[in-house]
Each structure stands twice: as structure tokens, then as C-alpha cells.
Design a protein around this motif. Structure first.
Motif, PDB file in Angstrom:
ATOM      1  N   CYS A  59       0.828  -1.206   0.000  1.00  0.00           N
ATOM      2  CA  CYS A  59       0.000   0.000   0.000  1.00  0.00           C
ATOM      3  C   CYS A  59       0.861   1.254   0.000  1.00  0.00           C
ATOM      4  O   CYS A  59       0.580   2.217  -0.726  1.00  0.00           O
ATOM      5  N   LEU A  60       1.927   1.264   0.812  1.00  0.00           N
ATOM      6  CA  LEU A  60       2.806   2.424   0.860  1.00  0.00           C
ATOM      7  C   LEU A  60       3.486   2.645  -0.490  1.00  0.00           C
ATOM      8  O   LEU A  60       3.553   3.770  -0.995  1.00  0.00           O
ATOM      9  N   ALA A  61       3.984   1.561  -1.072  1.00  0.00           N
ATOM     10  CA  ALA A  61       4.665   1.677  -2.362  1.00  0.00           C
ATOM     11  C   ALA A  61       3.699   2.090  -3.460  1.00  0.00           C
ATOM     12  O   ALA A  61       4.006   2.959  -4.281  1.00  0.00           O
ATOM     13  N   PHE A  62       2.527   1.451  -3.492  1.00  0.00           N
ATOM     14  CA  PHE A  62       1.535   1.801  -4.510  1.00  0.00           C
ATOM     15  C   PHE A  62       1.124   3.260  -4.376  1.00  0.00           C
ATOM     16  O   PHE A  62       0.865   3.940  -5.362  1.00  0.00           O
ATOM     17  N   GLY A  63       1.060   3.733  -3.125  1.00  0.00           N
ATOM     18  CA  GLY A  63       0.643   5.110  -2.899  1.00  0.00           C
ATOM     19  C   GLY A  63       1.719   6.115  -3.263  1.00  0.00           C
ATOM     20  O   GLY A  63       1.527   6.988  -4.100  1.00  0.00           O
ATOM     21  N   VAL A  64       2.892   5.976  -2.659  1.00  0.00           N
ATOM     22  CA  VAL A  64       3.967   6.952  -2.876  1.00  0.00           C
ATOM     23  C   VAL A  64       4.480   6.895  -4.303  1.00  0.00           C
ATOM     24  O   VAL A  64       4.601   7.928  -4.990  1.00  0.00           O
ATOM     25  N   LEU A  65       4.789   5.693  -4.790  1.00  0.00           N
ATOM     26  CA  LEU A  65       5.309   5.569  -6.156  1.00  0.00           C
ATOM     27  C   LEU A  65       4.224   5.851  -7.188  1.00  0.00           C
ATOM     28  O   LEU A  65       4.519   6.348  -8.284  1.00  0.00           O
ATOM     29  N   GLY A  66       2.963   5.551  -6.837  1.00  0.00           N
ATOM     30  CA  GLY A  66       1.875   5.818  -7.766  1.00  0.00           C
ATOM     31  C   GLY A  66       1.701   7.290  -8.066  1.00  0.00           C
ATOM     32  O   GLY A  66       1.227   7.671  -9.145  1.00  0.00           O
ATOM     33  N   LEU A  67       2.092   8.148  -7.116  1.00  0.00           N
ATOM     34  CA  LEU A  67       2.012   9.589  -7.352  1.00  0.00           C
ATOM     35  C   LEU A  67       2.930  10.035  -8.479  1.00  0.00           C
ATOM     36  O   LEU A  67       2.738  11.089  -9.080  1.00  0.00           O
ATOM     37  N   LEU A  68       3.931   9.214  -8.783  1.00  0.00           N
ATOM     38  CA  LEU A  68       4.878   9.547  -9.850  1.00  0.00           C
ATOM     39  C   LEU A  68       4.385   9.102 -11.220  1.00  0.00           C
ATOM     40  O   LEU A  68       4.994   9.451 -12.237  1.00  0.00           O
ATOM     41  N   ALA A  69       3.306   8.320 -11.253  1.00  0.00           N
ATOM     42  CA  ALA A  69       2.893   7.683 -12.498  1.00  0.00           C
ATOM     43  C   ALA A  69       2.571   8.688 -13.602  1.00  0.00           C
ATOM     44  O   ALA A  69       3.083   8.581 -14.725  1.00  0.00           O
ATOM     45  N   SER A 118       8.866   0.169 -16.058  1.00  0.00           N
ATOM     46  CA  SER A 118       8.650  -0.275 -14.681  1.00  0.00           C
ATOM     47  C   SER A 118       8.694  -1.798 -14.570  1.00  0.00           C
ATOM     48  O   SER A 118       9.207  -2.342 -13.591  1.00  0.00           O
ATOM     49  N   MET A 119       8.197  -2.501 -15.586  1.00  0.00           N
ATOM     50  CA  MET A 119       8.205  -3.965 -15.530  1.00  0.00           C
ATOM     51  C   MET A 119       9.620  -4.526 -15.643  1.00  0.00           C
ATOM     52  O   MET A 119       9.927  -5.575 -15.064  1.00  0.00           O
ATOM     53  N   VAL A 120      10.496  -3.847 -16.357  1.00  0.00           N
ATOM     54  CA  VAL A 120      11.891  -4.270 -16.404  1.00  0.00           C
ATOM     55  C   VAL A 120      12.495  -4.241 -14.996  1.00  0.00           C
ATOM     56  O   VAL A 120      13.176  -5.184 -14.560  1.00  0.00           O
ATOM     57  N   LEU A 174       2.279   6.411 -21.767  1.00  0.00           N
ATOM     58  CA  LEU A 174       1.668   5.379 -20.924  1.00  0.00           C
ATOM     59  C   LEU A 174       2.364   4.034 -21.120  1.00  0.00           C
ATOM     60  O   LEU A 174       2.758   3.359 -20.165  1.00  0.00           O
ATOM     61  N   THR A 175       2.516   3.637 -22.384  1.00  0.00           N
ATOM     62  CA  THR A 175       3.110   2.333 -22.681  1.00  0.00           C
ATOM     63  C   THR A 175       4.565   2.276 -22.254  1.00  0.00           C
ATOM     64  O   THR A 175       5.010   1.291 -21.651  1.00  0.00           O
ATOM     65  N   GLY A 176       5.322   3.317 -22.545  1.00  0.00           N
ATOM     66  CA  GLY A 176       6.738   3.326 -22.188  1.00  0.00           C
ATOM     67  C   GLY A 176       6.963   3.242 -20.691  1.00  0.00           C
ATOM     68  O   GLY A 176       7.902   2.580 -20.227  1.00  0.00           O
ATOM     69  N   THR A 177       6.106   3.884 -19.927  1.00  0.00           N
ATOM     70  CA  THR A 177       6.252   3.849 -18.472  1.00  0.00           C
ATOM     71  C   THR A 177       5.961   2.461 -17.923  1.00  0.00           C
ATOM     72  O   THR A 177       6.687   1.955 -17.053  1.00  0.00           O
ATOM     73  N   GLY A 228       6.365  -1.579 -10.464  1.00  0.00           N
ATOM     74  CA  GLY A 228       5.520  -1.861 -11.628  1.00  0.00           C
ATOM     75  C   GLY A 228       4.047  -1.814 -11.306  1.00  0.00           C
ATOM     76  O   GLY A 228       3.277  -1.131 -11.992  1.00  0.00           O
ATOM     77  N   PRO A 229       3.604  -2.522 -10.253  1.00  0.00           N
ATOM     78  CA  PRO A 229       2.200  -2.406  -9.861  1.00  0.00           C
ATOM     79  C   PRO A 229       1.800  -0.978  -9.497  1.00  0.00           C
ATOM     80  O   PRO A 229       0.692  -0.549  -9.826  1.00  0.00           O
TER      81      PRO A 229
END
Length: 407
Positions: free
Chosen positions: A63-73, A89-91, A82-85, A119-120
Motif C-alpha cells: 500500500c505504501l509503495a503503490f501510494g507513494v510511487l503511484g504519485l509519480l505515475a 517499470s516492468m523491467v 503510458l506504454t513506455g512507463t 511496476g504495480p
């Protein structure tokens, strides 16, 4: 402000087969890195000499990672598309999945877990917007596929964690590492998609009113709270429910199976809820009922555990329909793909940050009291809050209209 001033770009069509394959493989890879840890939590903690507080931290970390890192999306997607990101991230996710089980310290295990969750974190935000942009007439079908396979991945991560560990001489490290091989497939498919889409961040809509703060939209706020409360329950279930069940006398494998069953109900929810959202008039009552079922499931485990753990797992699983519902509502309650991206970029990161408080609180309560009953009462209360937020989120409103009307 998440508006963009870039010039509109022509969107290259993604074929139906490639779109289905891309959405399917990315959805399959967005959850196992998180859900596979819970059933192996005891082994991980023993290996690093950690206790209940560390269990709460690992449970809260997604949840913390999805929240904090998700703000960078959204900011990153403006630069890479969209596709490149999603591809980039999956790499990094594959690298994290392969290296995490080899960590020599708990701190390094946590750091690599954060890399696994990158990635998620980005995909959670960007995939609904990608579907809105590239889906066309296939949008509902692709959102259905996304929700279903997301649930499949989450369920498989929990269900296969212990069997995979047993298959490699009770090696929890090999069990966690196996998911990196599946991640390679997502990298290959999305690299192919990138050759067609190139930079595909959606352009600004013609009406500048849509660039205002989403906090002006009651629907956006309700969706964020609904997402937060559902995620709080989901990740507490993934990370701590196996421990609560084993403390009640179930085997590790049995506890993992029950948690997988809860997650597996998301497959059913993912199949039916996008269509229900598109057609139902009384959706607000339906979404509210998922919160009430969540409360009922926890109270059942607390007050009548002997009736059948499977029954209460099913009740919790149906309550978990709130997740595919709120995911499907992100594009359904918006018109512009840019507003979809912005809404997803608010509801999911902020929702996950709020959701992280749940596992931390549950771990703290369990460590302080040693009582699973206290934890279940706490979780039952969050189900009631979910019912209230879900009722408002289910009302037939669009974020675009609320942004235009807001002062």
C-alpha cells in the motif's frame, strides 16, 4: 495540477489481439509480487530474525509503495508515454523479483520489495487510462479482462506460495523468485506494444475547466476513500489473515488456500461488475452492500469460526467485489482519457497511502494485545466505513461534470 500542455498526438491503433494480450499479461503481473509474501511470512521473518512489527511493515509495504510511487505515475508517463512507463517499470520489477530472495538483510529485502512493487504502483494508475485511450469499443471488455486477471494473479500468488516453496525443498526464496520468470513475458509483450504506440500520453481536452483540482469533485473523493478502504482490507487479508488463521489452528497451506479463495472471488467480481456498472441504476446500494458483507465476514470469523472458515472466506470474497467495482468506476465515471489518468493518479496513490494505515494498525494491535479478536473487530469497523464511501461512489455522477460545475 496534472494538466499537460503537450500538443495532441495521433494515437496509433493497437490491434484487438495485441490489446488483449497486453492487458492480460500486465494484470497477471501486478499482484503476485505482493500476495505471495503473506503465506510465507513466518519463514521470511524467521530467516531475518524479525517479529510482528516487521510483519505489519511488510503487509503495509504494498500500500505504501503503490501510494507513494503511484504519485509519480502521471508525471513519468508525460515524459515516457503510458506504454513506455509500464514497460520500463516492468523491467525493474523483473530485476527486483529475481534479486529480492537473495537479500542478505531484512533492510535489503524491504528495499528490493519496494522495487518489485514499482511496476504495480505505476500500472495501477496507468493501465485504466491506457485502456480508456486505446480500448475504443473494447473498453468494457478490456476492463473486465483487467479486473479478472488482476484477481487471478493475486489469487495465484497466495495459493502457490507454499506449494512452490515445498516443490523446491521448502525454499521460500525460490518460491518468491519464480514470479520473475512470468514478468519477463510482460516485458516482451509491452515492448511490442511500444513499437506501435510510441509516446501515447493523452492530450489535454479543449475545456480548461477540466484541469482544476480533483478535490473539487465529490465523486473523485468518494472513489478515493472507497479504494482506500477496500485496499486496506485486501492487503491486510493478503499479509496478516494467514497468520490470524494459523494462530486459530489452521495449517499454513490451508490458511493460504483460504486467502487465495478470498482473492479468487475477485475473478467473479471482475467478470460481472464492469457490465453491472454499465447497466445498473441502483449501483450505490450494490457498492454499499460489499462493505456490509466485509463486516459480516470478519464478525463470522470472530463469533462463529466453527461454522466454516470457507463460508466466511466466501463472504469476505464477495465483499471484495468492491475492488473490481472501484477499478471499473475509474473510466466509467469519467469522459476524457486525461481525466481518467488524473482520477486514477489520485484515487489509487492516495487510496493506497491511506490503506497502508490498516496493516500497520493491525500489526500493532496484534503485537500489543496478542489478540486476533481485536484485529478482527478493527477490520469489521473498516467494512462499515467502506459501505458509506461506496454508497456515494456508486451514485451516477461524472468527475468531468463536477469539475466544470465547481466554483
Amino acid at each position: 495540477m496534472l494538466s499537460t500542455t503537450s500538443a495532441p498526438r495521433r494515437t496509433v491503433a493497437v490491434g484487438s489481439v495485441l490489446a488483449v494480450l497486453a492487458v492480460g499479461v500486465i494484470a497477471l503481473n501486478l499482484r503476485p509480487g505482493a500476495t505471495s509474501v503473506g503465506p510465507l511470512m513466518e519463514s521470511v521473518l524467521r530467516a531475518y530474525g524479525q517479529g510482528a512489527l516487521a510483519a505489519g511493515l511488510l503487509t503495509a509495504l504494498p500500500c505504501l509503495a503503490f501510494g507513494v510511487l503511484g504519485l509519480l505515475a502521471v508525471p513519468i508517463a508525460r515524459r515516457l508515454g503510458l506504454t513506455g512507463t509500464v514497460l520500463a517499470s516492468m523491467v525493474l520489477v523483473v530485476i527486483g523479483l529475481l534479486l529480492r530472495p537473495l537479500a542478505g538483510s531484512f533492510g535489503m529485502f524491504v528495499a528490493l520489495s519496494a522495487l518489485v512493487l514499482l511496476g504495480p504502483a505505476l500500472g495501477n494508475v496507468l493501465v485504466p487510462a491506457w485502456i480508456k485511450l486505446h480500448g475504443g469499443m473494447r473498453t468494457v471488455a478490456l476492463m473486465t479482462l483487467y479486473s479478472v486477471v488482476l484477481a487471478v494473479g493475486g489469487s495465484l500468488g497466495a495459493a502457490l506460495a507454499v506449494p512452490l516453496a515445498d516443490a523446491v525443498a521448502a525454499n521460500w526464496r525460490g518460491s518468491l523468485q519464480a514470479w520473475g520468470l512470468i514478468g519477463v513475458l510482460a516485458v516482451i509483450v509491452w515492448a511490442l506494444v511500444l513499437t506501435r504506440t510510441r509516446h501515447d500520453f493523452p492530450p489535454s481536452p479543449p475545456r480548461s475547466e477540466l484541469t482544476g483540482s480533483l478535490l473539487r469533485s465529490p465523486t473523485a473523493i468518494a472513489l478515493t476513500l472507497t479504494f482506500a478502504l477496500q485496499s486496506l482490507n485486501a492487503y491486510t487479508q493478503f499479509g496478516m489473515l494467514p497468520q490470524l488463521l494459523t494462530d486459530a489452528g489452521l495449517s499454513r497451506a490451508r490458511a493460504g488456500t483460504l486467502v487465495a479463495m478470498i482473492a479468487g472471488w475477485g475473478i467473479v467480481g471482475g467478470l460481472v461488475m464492469p457490465t453491472v456498472i454499465a447497466r445498473a441504476r441502483g449501483l450505490h446500494w450494490i457498492v454499499a452492500s460489499f462493505g456490509l458483507l466485509t463486516t459480516a465476514g470478519y464478525l463470522g470469523l470472530l463469533l462463529a469460526p466453527a461454522v466454516s472458515p470457507v463460508l466466511w472466506a466466501c463472504v469476505l470474497g464477495i465483499g471484495g467485489f468492491a475492488f473490481p467495482t472501484v477499478i471499473a468506476l475509474l473510466p466509467a465515471r469519467t469522459r476524457s482519457p486525461l481525466v481518467t489518468a488524473r482520477l486514477s493518479g489520485m484515487a489509487q496513490p492516495l487510496g493506497y497511502i491511506l490503506a497502508a494505515l490498516g496493516p500497520i494498525a493491525a500489526g500493532t494491535l496484534l503485537g500489543a494485545t496478542g489478540s486476533t479478536a481485536v484485529v478482527l473487530i478493527f477490520l469489521a469497523g473498516t467494512g462499515l466505513l467502506l459501505a458509506v464511501a461506496g454508497f456515494r461512489a456508486g451514485l451516477p455522477r461524472t468527475v468531468d461534470d463536477e469539475l466544470v460545475r465547481a466554483p
